[in-house]
Design a protein around this motif. Structure first.
Motif, PDB file in Angstrom:
ATOM      1  N   LEU B 643       0.830  -1.206   0.000  1.00  0.00           N
ATOM      2  CA  LEU B 643       0.000   0.000   0.000  1.00  0.00           C
ATOM      3  C   LEU B 643       0.861   1.250   0.000  1.00  0.00           C
ATOM      4  CD1 LEU B 643      -2.917   1.054   0.199  1.00  0.00           C
ATOM      5  CD2 LEU B 643      -2.565   1.218   2.651  1.00  0.00           C
ATOM      6  N   VAL B 646       2.075   1.958  -3.430  1.00  0.00           N
ATOM      7  CA  VAL B 646       1.030   2.532  -4.280  1.00  0.00           C
ATOM      8  C   VAL B 646       0.778   3.983  -3.913  1.00  0.00           C
ATOM      9  CG1 VAL B 646      -1.380   2.338  -4.942  1.00  0.00           C
ATOM     10  CG2 VAL B 646      -0.004   0.291  -4.640  1.00  0.00           C
ATOM     11  N   LEU B 647       0.769   4.251  -2.611  1.00  0.00           N
ATOM     12  CA  LEU B 647       0.574   5.633  -2.179  1.00  0.00           C
ATOM     13  C   LEU B 647       1.665   6.531  -2.734  1.00  0.00           C
ATOM     14  CD1 LEU B 647      -0.542   5.326   1.544  1.00  0.00           C
ATOM     15  CD2 LEU B 647      -1.794   6.371  -0.338  1.00  0.00           C
ATOM     16  N   VAL B 649       3.366   6.068  -5.487  1.00  0.00           N
ATOM     17  CA  VAL B 649       3.111   6.268  -6.917  1.00  0.00           C
ATOM     18  C   VAL B 649       2.015   7.300  -7.111  1.00  0.00           C
ATOM     19  CG1 VAL B 649       2.287   5.155  -9.010  1.00  0.00           C
ATOM     20  CG2 VAL B 649       3.886   3.971  -7.505  1.00  0.00           C
ATOM     21  N   MET B 650       0.971   7.195  -6.274  1.00  0.00           N
ATOM     22  CA  MET B 650      -0.130   8.145  -6.375  1.00  0.00           C
ATOM     23  C   MET B 650       0.365   9.558  -6.117  1.00  0.00           C
ATOM     24  SD  MET B 650      -2.964   6.668  -7.068  1.00  0.00           S
ATOM     25  CE  MET B 650      -4.238   7.737  -6.431  1.00  0.00           C
ATOM     26  N   LEU B 653       2.140  10.811  -9.099  1.00  0.00           N
ATOM     27  CA  LEU B 653       1.205  11.130 -10.186  1.00  0.00           C
ATOM     28  C   LEU B 653       0.491  12.445  -9.917  1.00  0.00           C
ATOM     29  CD1 LEU B 653      -0.405   7.696 -11.078  1.00  0.00           C
ATOM     30  CD2 LEU B 653       0.926   9.169 -12.565  1.00  0.00           C
ATOM     31  N   THR B 654       0.077  12.610  -8.671  1.00  0.00           N
ATOM     32  CA  THR B 654      -0.621  13.842  -8.315  1.00  0.00           C
ATOM     33  C   THR B 654       0.271  15.049  -8.570  1.00  0.00           C
ATOM     34  OG1 THR B 654      -1.532  12.523  -6.549  1.00  0.00           O
ATOM     35  CG2 THR B 654      -2.031  14.872  -6.535  1.00  0.00           C
ATOM     36  N   PHE B 656       2.722  15.207 -10.538  1.00  0.00           N
ATOM     37  CA  PHE B 656       2.913  15.363 -11.974  1.00  0.00           C
ATOM     38  C   PHE B 656       1.707  16.073 -12.605  1.00  0.00           C
ATOM     39  CE2 PHE B 656       3.056  13.492 -16.342  1.00  0.00           C
ATOM     40  CZ  PHE B 656       4.258  14.064 -16.700  1.00  0.00           C
ATOM     41  N   MET B 657       0.535  15.697 -12.168  1.00  0.00           N
ATOM     42  CA  MET B 657      -0.674  16.336 -12.690  1.00  0.00           C
ATOM     43  C   MET B 657      -0.693  17.818 -12.385  1.00  0.00           C
ATOM     44  SD  MET B 657      -3.816  13.769 -12.007  1.00  0.00           S
ATOM     45  CE  MET B 657      -5.076  14.985 -12.374  1.00  0.00           C
ATOM     46  N   THR B 660       1.843  19.775 -14.398  1.00  0.00           N
ATOM     47  CA  THR B 660       1.606  19.915 -15.833  1.00  0.00           C
ATOM     48  C   THR B 660       0.224  20.447 -16.130  1.00  0.00           C
ATOM     49  OG1 THR B 660       0.879  17.627 -15.907  1.00  0.00           O
ATOM     50  CG2 THR B 660       3.197  18.054 -16.419  1.00  0.00           C
ATOM     51  N   TYR B 661      -0.452  20.954 -15.136  1.00  0.00           N
ATOM     52  CA  TYR B 661      -1.857  21.309 -15.325  1.00  0.00           C
ATOM     53  C   TYR B 661      -2.031  22.374 -16.396  1.00  0.00           C
ATOM     54  CZ  TYR B 661      -6.625  22.529 -14.296  1.00  0.00           C
ATOM     55  OH  TYR B 661      -7.965  22.746 -14.405  1.00  0.00           O
TER      56      TYR B 661
END
Lengths: 205, 663, 104
Positions: B643, B646-647, B649-650, B653-654, B656-657, B660-661
């Motif tokens: 877990l 995964v956290l 990675v999340m 990703l967040t 990164f989002m 790049t928004y």
């Protein structure tokens, strides 16, 4: 939309749904035997999708290795490991389960967003004609992606008669190295597994 | 072989290295070696070193040049570049011969003296280590190497004083020596730092070169008092190592060590390190009149003061210890009036006769079954003829009462140089400084003659106070010890003949040899003709002889007169004062030890136990607290670890989002 | 329907399902199976990219990549199951909730 394209769409949808359903069953089933059977059944549609991707060799390997070898391994282990004493369930705390679910849901939502956002819009869907136009004859197009061709690729022979590509052998000759490395890896894994799982004699313990 | 001798400068590294090898062998595997081999290794290493030293000396005499070898850089840090280099010039050639020669004799003597001791291999290992350190001290071409040897001999001194460490008094004496030396070394080290600060180098030749090349800056440094501070700090180190006031207190206690150690370390070699150091840096010391005057005062006061203590001591080794302090005072007096070669000359003769005296005392002590109290001896001249003669020669040399004996030559040279000294600053300006200090030196010489023959009388000539049974068991110890005594006795007589001054019919080759090192133009260069030297010599010698005879008569038969004198009145008071060393140890105890103990207790209670411990424990508690929180992450469960991946990675990703928004 | 986007989404769904299994199942056997699903999802995405982006240029690099991943997965499964058998032999169960010797 022409007929073959519609057919591919239908097949893709069908296999996708089957793969997802059986994958879900793997995760949800309480009995490991059921899980393993679902696992085999989820591998099959995935292999079919590989065929749609014009990768028949990979599809065959998928069936052979996963459905054949790994699944047999799993089943044997399930038989060796007697699990009848205790029922294994999704037994984490409710908060934990919810958290996992939310995380995976968020993941599911987030990545497609990213993909659609950053994939270039100018993706040209490969039409049969486009593919063919790159090859001198239809025969070679059939060979492309076939078992024979993979062997050629692995051993570094020029595959494509495209004059530009044919001269570019550097990448292809690299494949033999990774191929050999993979075989060494598997051998090491076999030895490791044997050493780990063998029954030691009493005096050795 | 010829090649070897001709190129001795290529092999001088062996001089300190051989004793080190001996130390390593005896120290590591000596316990399992047969005694004979331990003796052999201990003696042969220092003997080989002595042979090499003699060859080096011969080469230096032959060529007149210093042997100098640089073995490369020790370390390099910023502007500080310390090299490892050995230098055998005239001064250090003399020193290495004294160290290795006397050292070898004392090693040899130790075979007899330490016979039957459990830790004999340790003893020889320490002695060898001491020789190594001392040789490094005198051969090093820079101050850091000198300091290395300086600390090394201090360490060996500590180890050897406390050699019989099972006796708590002895172990404490070792600690005392170490701690007192530490105080001096602190000053010495600061002096070295200052030298680096102002001269930018620690190389001795480099400092000398700096003084020559930058006369303007040096003038500023002299006027600013920097040189005075540096030399005073260095002298603080010298007072520690060479047992001068106020840091002399460790030396009498150091007599707790085995007698060969007292002879080698606390009489012949280590304690002269301070004198050697001043000689080595004479070009620096002679720049500061203040420092030189302070050295003169300290040396003279120490000489007189410890002479007065020596006349009442009962312990045979204590007498010799105070005598050593007194003689060191003489050496400092010689150094301070610029008569460097005379100081070194006295260092050399003193090394011979004081080693002889200590070893004779050791012989007496062994013969009397480790009895050191002179009031319980007496009449030993019949039982110990060799020791008696040897000690008698040693005492004649120490008191300087026989013309042309080594101690006579060096001591009278010192007195003469002091007499001729014309200086004086501040309150002393205008006074006949040289004559005053000559007077002090003369009185000291009389005290010396007195206690020397008091010791002889009490130990050898008076009627015995031992039990008959014990008395008849007293006999000369082993042949090895007697041999060494005879050799040293001969050296004590002839050792000074290299330095017979012109007025006594010699040409003082020792002085002219050392003048290569000590600038020939410095104060002692000129020759004073006329009657003054003869008069001075006559006065001191005749008075010395008179005192010696008085002492011999007072103590030679029985000591009823001195006993009656010390029973009452002023005599009692003086005796008390002298016997108890003017209560200086007690004074130091109250002034420093107690105060420091109280201060330390206070610091311990408040600063250490409260603040420091509080901080440390607080840090620990904080870490524990954080760990307790973090512990919950480590569930040991595979799923939760997954877990966390995964956290992560999340989170990526967040990020990164968000990043790049707007693109 | 048969597009790159949809293929990627399919792979992601499979990946998420596998990851969910890894996160929540206590039976280590099923955890290993879920891992295999995740491998498959990744392979699927790689092949999809290969097909939609590079196939018309005659490049098949994705195929080798997938073959290598399959080889690694097979090795992983073999070793993982061997470890699992050893764990079972020592503890008589394969419950990850009980396997907490590493708890801090």
């Amino acid at each position: 939309m022409t007929d073959p394209v519609v057919l591919t769409d239908v097949l893709f949808l069908l296999f996708s749904v089957t793969a997802i359903v059986f994958s879900l069953l793997v995760v949800v089933m309480k009995n490991p035997i059921h899980s393993s059977i679902s696992l085999v059944l989820s591998f099959l549609p995935i292999a079919a999708i590989y065929v749609l991707f014009h990768a028949p060799f990979v599809a065959v390997i998928q069936i052979l290795v996963y459905a054949g070898a790994i699944m047999v391994l799993f089943t044997f282990v399930i038989m060796m490991v007697d699990l009848s004493e205790k029922e294994y369930t999704l037994h984490k705390g409710k908060i934990y389960k919810l958290l996992s679910f939310l995380i995976m849901g968020g993941f599911l939502l987030m990545v497609p967003y990213m993909v659609t956002r950053f994939l270039p819009e100018t993706i040209s869907e490969p039409k049969e004609s486009v593919v063919l136009s790159h090859f001198t004859s239809k025969k070679e197009a059939h060979e492309f992606g076939s078992t024979k061709n993979i062997g050629k690729l692995i051993f570094g022979k020029p595959v494509i008669n495209d004059p530009v590509q044919a001269n570019d052998n550097t990448l292809k000759s690299m494949q033999i190295v990774s191929f050999e490395l993979a075989s060494i890896l598997i051998m090491v894994a076999i030895v490791g597994a044997m050493i780990l799982a063998r029954t030691r004699k009493k005096e050795e313990r | 072989m010829i090649h070897f001798i001709d190129n001795i400068e290529n092999y001088i590294y062996l001089i300190p290295l051989l004793p080190l090898i001996g130390f390593v062998i005896n120290g590591l595997i000596g316990k399992n070696l047969p005694r004979g081999i331990v003796y052999f290794i201990g003696c042969i290493s220092i003997f080989a070193s002595f042979v090499l030293s003699a060859l080096a000396l011969w080469k230096v005499i032959d060529t007149g040049n210093a042997l100098e070898i640089a073995y490369g850089s020790w370390f390099h840090s910023g502007g500080l570049n310390v090299s490892i280099g050995l230098k055998v010039d005239q001064l250090s050639a003399v020193m290495i011969n004294i160290v290795s020669g006397v050292g070898f004799l004392i090693h040899f003597y130790s075979i007899g003296y330490m016979k039957g001791d459990e830790g004999i291999y340790k003893f020889f290992a320490y002695l060898n280590l001491f020789c190594f350190a001392m040789l490094v001290l005198v051969m090093g071409d820079n101050l850091l190497l000198l300091f290395l040897g300086w600390e090394g001999v201090g360490l060996c001194s500590y180890l050897l004083i406390g050699f019989w460490y099972k006796n708590k008094d002895y172990a404490d004496a070792g600690k005392k020596a170490f701690i007192v030396n530490r105080i001096g070394d602190f000053g010495f080290l600061i002096g070295i730092f200052l030298i680096f600060q102002y001269f930018g180098t620690l190389n001795i030749a480099g400092i000398q070169e700096f003084l020559v090349k930058h006369p303007g800056e040096v003038k500023l440094l002299i006027e600013g008092g920097v040189i005075t501070i540096i030399t005073l700090l260095l002298f603080v180190g010298a007072t520690g190592k060479s047992a001068q006031i106020p840091l002399y207190v460790w030396l009498p206690d150091a007599m707790a060590g085995p007698t060969p150690v007292s002879a080698l370390i606390h009489a012949a070699t280590m304690v002269t390190a301070g004198v050697y150091m001043i000689g080595r840096l004479h070009f620096l010391f002679s720049l500061s009149e203040v420092t030189m005057l302070i050295i003169l005062i300290v040396g003279a006061v120490t000489a007189l003061y410890s002479g007065t203590i020596a006349i009442t001591q009962k312990d045979i080794k204590k007498v010799l210890a105070y005598s050593t302090i007194s003689q060191l005072g003489y050496m400092f007096m010689a150094m301070s009036v610029g008569a460097f070669s005379v100081g070194i000359f006295h260092l050399m003769t003193h090394a011979f006769f004081k080693a002889l005296l200590f070893l004779s005392a050791g012989s007496v002590i062994i013969a009397c079954h480790h009895e050191q109290d002179m009031t319980k001896m007496g009449g030993l001249s019949k039982r110990l003829p060799v020791t008696h003669i040897a000690m008698f020669i040693g005492m004649l040399a120490l008191s300087g009462t026989v013309p042309y004996i080594s101690g006579f030559l060096s001591k009278d040279l010192i007195l003469e140089k002091v007499f001729l000294f014309e200086g004086g600053l501040g309150v002393l300006s205008g006074l006949p400084v040289g004559k005053i200090f000559w007077g002090v030196g003369l009185i000291t010489a009389l005290f010396t003659a007195f206690y020397s023959f008091r010791l002889m009388g009490m130990t050898f000539w008076a009627k015995t106070r031992m039990k008959d049974e014990d008395y008849h068991h007293v006999k000369e110890p082993s042949k090895a010890m007697s041999t060494v005594l005879i050799l040293l006795a001969v050296l004590s007589i002839v050792g000074g003949w290299v330095g017979i001054p012109e007025i006594l019919g010699g040409n003082n080759p020792f002085h002219s040899f050392l003048s290569k090192v000590f600038d020939p133009t410095s104060a002692h260069g000129e020759v004073h003709h006329g009657n003054t030297p003869y008069i001075l010599m006559g006065v001191s010698t005749s008075l010395g002889i008179i005192l010696a005879i008085i002492a011999a008569f007072m103590y030679g038969k029985n000591w009823s007169f001195p006993e009656r004198f010390t029973q009452k009145g002023i005599g009692k008071l003086l005796h008390r004062l002298s016997y108890n060393k003017y209560y200086i140890d007690e004074l130091y105890e109250v002034l420093f030890v107690k105060t420091i103990m109280k201060g330390s207790r206070l610091l311990w209670k408040w600063v250490d136990a409260f603040i420091i411990d509080g901080l440390v424990n607080g840090t620990g508690r904080l870490a524990q607290l954080i760990a307790k929180l973090g512990q919950n992450v480590q569930t040991g469960n595979v799923n939760t670890y997954a877990l966390s991946i995964v956290l992560g990675v999340m989170a990526l990703l967040t990020w990164f989002m968000i990043a790049t928004y707007n693109n | 329907m048969f597009t790159l986007q949809n293929s990627i989404i399919l792979g992601l769904i499979l990946f998420s399902i596998g990851a969910y299994g890894v996160l929540t199942r206590r039976n280590l056997l099923v955890v290993l199976m879920s891992l295999e699903i995740m491998f498959n999802a990744v392979n699927l995405i790689v092949l999809a990219f290969n097909y939609f982006r590079f196939y018309q240029q005659g490049k098949e690099l994705g195929h080798y990549f997938v073959l290598l991943v399959i080889a690694v997965a097979a090795a992983e499964a073999a070793v993982g199951l061997a470890i699992l058998v050893t764990i079972y032999r020592n503890r008589r169960n394969v419950d990850s909730d009980e396997l907490t010797e590493m708890k801090g």
